[in-house]
Design a protein around this motif. Structure first.
Motif, PDB file in Angstrom:
ATOM      1  N   LEU A  78       8.926  -1.657   1.553  1.00  0.00           N
ATOM      2  CA  LEU A  78       8.863  -1.738   3.016  1.00  0.00           C
ATOM      3  C   LEU A  78      10.205  -1.330   3.605  1.00  0.00           C
ATOM      4  CD1 LEU A  78       7.101  -5.196   3.504  1.00  0.00           C
ATOM      5  CD2 LEU A  78       6.038  -2.932   3.527  1.00  0.00           C
ATOM      6  N   ARG A  79      10.148  -0.526   4.656  1.00  0.00           N
ATOM      7  CA  ARG A  79      11.366  -0.135   5.366  1.00  0.00           C
ATOM      8  C   ARG A  79      11.532  -0.947   6.633  1.00  0.00           C
ATOM      9  NH1 ARG A  79       9.380   5.879   5.305  1.00  0.00           N
ATOM     10  NH2 ARG A  79       7.716   4.634   6.141  1.00  0.00           N
ATOM     11  N   ALA A  80      10.426  -1.155   7.334  1.00  0.00           N
ATOM     12  CA  ALA A  80      10.475  -1.821   8.633  1.00  0.00           C
ATOM     13  C   ALA A  80       9.184  -2.590   8.845  1.00  0.00           C
ATOM     14  CB  ALA A  80      10.657  -0.777   9.739  1.00  0.00           C
ATOM     15  N   VAL A  81       9.146  -3.365   9.896  1.00  0.00           N
ATOM     16  CA  VAL A  81       7.964  -4.153  10.232  1.00  0.00           C
ATOM     17  C   VAL A  81       6.750  -3.250  10.398  1.00  0.00           C
ATOM     18  CG1 VAL A  81       6.953  -5.687  11.959  1.00  0.00           C
ATOM     19  CG2 VAL A  81       9.327  -5.987  11.281  1.00  0.00           C
ATOM     20  N   SER A  82       6.956  -2.038  10.883  1.00  0.00           N
ATOM     21  CA  SER A  82       5.845  -1.112  11.094  1.00  0.00           C
ATOM     22  C   SER A  82       5.116  -0.783   9.791  1.00  0.00           C
ATOM     23  CB  SER A  82       6.340   0.163  11.770  1.00  0.00           C
ATOM     24  OG  SER A  82       7.352   0.764  10.995  1.00  0.00           O
ATOM     25  N   ASP A  83       5.801  -0.794   8.658  1.00  0.00           N
ATOM     26  CA  ASP A  83       5.158  -0.558   7.359  1.00  0.00           C
ATOM     27  C   ASP A  83       4.290  -1.741   6.953  1.00  0.00           C
ATOM     28  OD1 ASP A  83       6.534   1.838   7.053  1.00  0.00           O
ATOM     29  OD2 ASP A  83       8.049   0.999   5.716  1.00  0.00           O
ATOM     30  N   PHE A  84       4.671  -2.927   7.382  1.00  0.00           N
ATOM     31  CA  PHE A  84       4.041  -4.145   6.883  1.00  0.00           C
ATOM     32  C   PHE A  84       2.561  -4.252   7.232  1.00  0.00           C
ATOM     33  CE2 PHE A  84       2.801  -8.609   7.262  1.00  0.00           C
ATOM     34  CZ  PHE A  84       2.981  -8.997   5.952  1.00  0.00           C
ATOM     35  N   GLU A  85       2.185  -3.928   8.454  1.00  0.00           N
ATOM     36  CA  GLU A  85       0.790  -4.118   8.878  1.00  0.00           C
ATOM     37  C   GLU A  85      -0.179  -3.355   7.978  1.00  0.00           C
ATOM     38  OE1 GLU A  85      -2.076  -3.819  12.799  1.00  0.00           O
ATOM     39  OE2 GLU A  85       0.057  -3.416  13.023  1.00  0.00           O
ATOM     40  N   TYR A  86       0.078  -2.088   7.744  1.00  0.00           N
ATOM     41  CA  TYR A  86      -0.788  -1.284   6.883  1.00  0.00           C
ATOM     42  C   TYR A  86      -0.772  -1.809   5.445  1.00  0.00           C
ATOM     43  CZ  TYR A  86      -2.450   2.603   4.064  1.00  0.00           C
ATOM     44  OH  TYR A  86      -3.129   3.366   3.145  1.00  0.00           O
ATOM     45  N   GLU A  87       0.418  -2.067   4.919  1.00  0.00           N
ATOM     46  CA  GLU A  87       0.533  -2.518   3.533  1.00  0.00           C
ATOM     47  C   GLU A  87      -0.098  -3.894   3.330  1.00  0.00           C
ATOM     48  OE1 GLU A  87       1.144  -0.569   1.271  1.00  0.00           O
ATOM     49  OE2 GLU A  87       2.346   1.015   2.154  1.00  0.00           O
ATOM     50  N   PHE A  88      -0.038  -4.744   4.347  1.00  0.00           N
ATOM     51  CA  PHE A  88      -0.662  -6.063   4.278  1.00  0.00           C
ATOM     52  C   PHE A  88      -2.183  -5.923   4.166  1.00  0.00           C
ATOM     53  CE2 PHE A  88      -2.184  -9.992   6.484  1.00  0.00           C
ATOM     54  CZ  PHE A  88      -1.757 -10.899   5.532  1.00  0.00           C
ATOM     55  N   GLN A  89      -2.757  -5.037   4.969  1.00  0.00           N
ATOM     56  CA  GLN A  89      -4.199  -4.787   4.892  1.00  0.00           C
ATOM     57  C   GLN A  89      -4.597  -4.290   3.503  1.00  0.00           C
ATOM     58  OE1 GLN A  89      -4.649  -1.979   8.145  1.00  0.00           O
ATOM     59  NE2 GLN A  89      -5.778  -3.496   9.333  1.00  0.00           N
ATOM     60  N   MET A  90      -3.820  -3.362   2.969  1.00  0.00           N
ATOM     61  CA  MET A  90      -4.109  -2.824   1.642  1.00  0.00           C
ATOM     62  C   MET A  90      -3.994  -3.917   0.573  1.00  0.00           C
ATOM     63  SD  MET A  90      -5.010   0.245   2.109  1.00  0.00           S
ATOM     64  CE  MET A  90      -5.061   0.789   0.430  1.00  0.00           C
TER      65      MET A  90
ATOM     66  N   LEU B 235      -4.466  -7.130   0.937  1.00  0.00           N
ATOM     67  CA  LEU B 235      -5.615  -8.030   1.046  1.00  0.00           C
ATOM     68  C   LEU B 235      -6.879  -7.400   0.468  1.00  0.00           C
ATOM     69  CD1 LEU B 235      -5.028  -9.627   4.557  1.00  0.00           C
ATOM     70  CD2 LEU B 235      -4.648 -10.672   2.309  1.00  0.00           C
ATOM     71  N   MET B 236      -7.072  -6.115   0.695  1.00  0.00           N
ATOM     72  CA  MET B 236      -8.226  -5.430   0.123  1.00  0.00           C
ATOM     73  C   MET B 236      -8.123  -5.399  -1.402  1.00  0.00           C
ATOM     74  SD  MET B 236     -11.140  -4.060   0.297  1.00  0.00           S
ATOM     75  CE  MET B 236     -11.429  -3.750   2.026  1.00  0.00           C
ATOM     76  N   ASN B 237      -6.937  -5.106  -1.907  1.00  0.00           N
ATOM     77  CA  ASN B 237      -6.748  -5.082  -3.359  1.00  0.00           C
ATOM     78  C   ASN B 237      -6.999  -6.462  -3.966  1.00  0.00           C
ATOM     79  OD1 ASN B 237      -6.218  -2.355  -3.637  1.00  0.00           O
ATOM     80  ND2 ASN B 237      -4.026  -2.611  -3.314  1.00  0.00           N
ATOM     81  N   ARG B 238      -6.584  -7.519  -3.261  1.00  0.00           N
ATOM     82  CA  ARG B 238      -6.825  -8.876  -3.755  1.00  0.00           C
ATOM     83  C   ARG B 238      -8.322  -9.171  -3.788  1.00  0.00           C
ATOM     84  NH1 ARG B 238      -3.821 -13.345  -0.822  1.00  0.00           N
ATOM     85  NH2 ARG B 238      -2.096 -12.631  -2.105  1.00  0.00           N
ATOM     86  N   LYS B 239      -9.047  -8.675  -2.783  1.00  0.00           N
ATOM     87  CA  LYS B 239     -10.495  -8.872  -2.773  1.00  0.00           C
ATOM     88  C   LYS B 239     -11.143  -8.144  -3.956  1.00  0.00           C
ATOM     89  CE  LYS B 239     -14.728  -8.202  -0.099  1.00  0.00           C
ATOM     90  NZ  LYS B 239     -15.483  -8.185  -1.330  1.00  0.00           N
ATOM     91  N   LEU B 240     -10.664  -6.934  -4.235  1.00  0.00           N
ATOM     92  CA  LEU B 240     -11.232  -6.142  -5.319  1.00  0.00           C
ATOM     93  C   LEU B 240     -10.880  -6.703  -6.703  1.00  0.00           C
ATOM     94  CD1 LEU B 240     -10.567  -2.577  -3.882  1.00  0.00           C
ATOM     95  CD2 LEU B 240     -12.772  -3.768  -4.005  1.00  0.00           C
ATOM     96  N   ASN B 241      -9.681  -7.271  -6.811  1.00  0.00           N
ATOM     97  CA  ASN B 241      -9.263  -7.866  -8.089  1.00  0.00           C
ATOM     98  C   ASN B 241      -8.212  -8.940  -7.822  1.00  0.00           C
ATOM     99  OD1 ASN B 241      -8.236  -8.544 -10.612  1.00  0.00           O
ATOM    100  ND2 ASN B 241      -8.510  -6.480 -11.402  1.00  0.00           N
ATOM    101  N   PRO B 242      -8.639 -10.207  -7.727  1.00  0.00           N
ATOM    102  CA  PRO B 242      -7.709 -11.292  -7.407  1.00  0.00           C
ATOM    103  C   PRO B 242      -6.688 -11.584  -8.510  1.00  0.00           C
ATOM    104  CG  PRO B 242      -9.960 -12.126  -7.660  1.00  0.00           C
ATOM    105  CD  PRO B 242     -10.020 -10.645  -7.811  1.00  0.00           C
ATOM    106  N   GLU B 243      -6.855 -10.988  -9.673  1.00  0.00           N
ATOM    107  CA  GLU B 243      -5.908 -11.217 -10.768  1.00  0.00           C
ATOM    108  C   GLU B 243      -4.643 -10.364 -10.650  1.00  0.00           C
ATOM    109  OE1 GLU B 243      -7.942 -10.792 -14.484  1.00  0.00           O
ATOM    110  OE2 GLU B 243      -9.522 -12.189 -13.871  1.00  0.00           O
ATOM    111  N   ILE B 244      -4.662  -9.365  -9.783  1.00  0.00           N
ATOM    112  CA  ILE B 244      -3.506  -8.479  -9.610  1.00  0.00           C
ATOM    113  C   ILE B 244      -2.829  -8.815  -8.286  1.00  0.00           C
ATOM    114  CG2 ILE B 244      -2.720  -6.092  -9.423  1.00  0.00           C
ATOM    115  CD1 ILE B 244      -5.105  -5.293 -11.201  1.00  0.00           C
ATOM    116  N   GLU B 245      -1.562  -9.207  -8.365  1.00  0.00           N
ATOM    117  CA  GLU B 245      -0.789  -9.574  -7.179  1.00  0.00           C
ATOM    118  C   GLU B 245      -0.107  -8.353  -6.580  1.00  0.00           C
ATOM    119  OE1 GLU B 245      -0.543 -12.354  -5.533  1.00  0.00           O
ATOM    120  OE2 GLU B 245      -1.679 -13.562  -6.936  1.00  0.00           O
TER     121      GLU B 245
END
Length: 157
Positions: A89-101, A103-113
């Motif tokens: 992450l460089r700035a807060v602006s990166d966080f929103e998109y990366e946070f969504q991704m 959460l989706m990755n956690r839904k697809l595989n909760p074993e991978i952080e």
């Protein structure tokens, strides 16, 4: 074994990316730097060239492996027995998109952080897009990208 995956387009790799790679490599037994093959984008450099740049730039970091992938990142991570995805992450602006991704990755595989790493302050403004634009108009990108990339970038633009 702790295996992390640091994904990105790396078009081209910057010193900000290398900062994250160096720091993340200390957290894992193996760090896979994964170049995304995205058919929806028109990258400046081929996947092969980006892999070459990363291999050269990371050659002194012993536990770093360079690879490419297409499809879902979470599937690539699972296939490579990774337990963690690293996102820079460089700035807060990166966080929103990366946070969504994340959460989706956690839904697809909760074993991978997913972990987020802030880039060092000196690279907080730096992006591959900005480097390409500066080079395109003849500006100096020395110190922002590895030397091997700098030579090739000016040839391309």
């Amino acid at each position: 074994m702790k295996i992390g995956v640091y994904p990105g387009s790396f078009d081209p790799v910057t010193n900000g990316h290398l900062d994250i790679i160096e720091r993340a490599s200390k957290l894992f037994d193996k760090l896979i730097v994964a170049v995304l093959i995205n058919s929806n984008k028109s990258p400046l450099f081929s996947v092969e060239k980006r892999l070459e740049f990363l291999k050269e730039s990371c050659k002194n970091i012993k536990n770093v492996e360079i690879a490419s992938f297409d499809g879902l990142l979470i599937e690539f991570a699972k296939k490579n027995n990774a337990n963690t995805i690293i996102k820079g992450l460089r700035a807060v602006s990166d966080f929103e998109y990366e946070f969504q991704m994340a959460l989706m990755n956690r839904k697809l595989n909760p074993e991978i952080e997913t972990i987020f790493m802030m880039t060092s302050n000196k690279y907080s403004y730096l992006s591959s897009s900005l480097v390409k634009e500066v080079a395109k108009f003849g500006g100096c990108v020395k110190g922002l990208i590895p030397e091997v990339v700098e030579r090739e970038l000016y040839k391309k633009v």
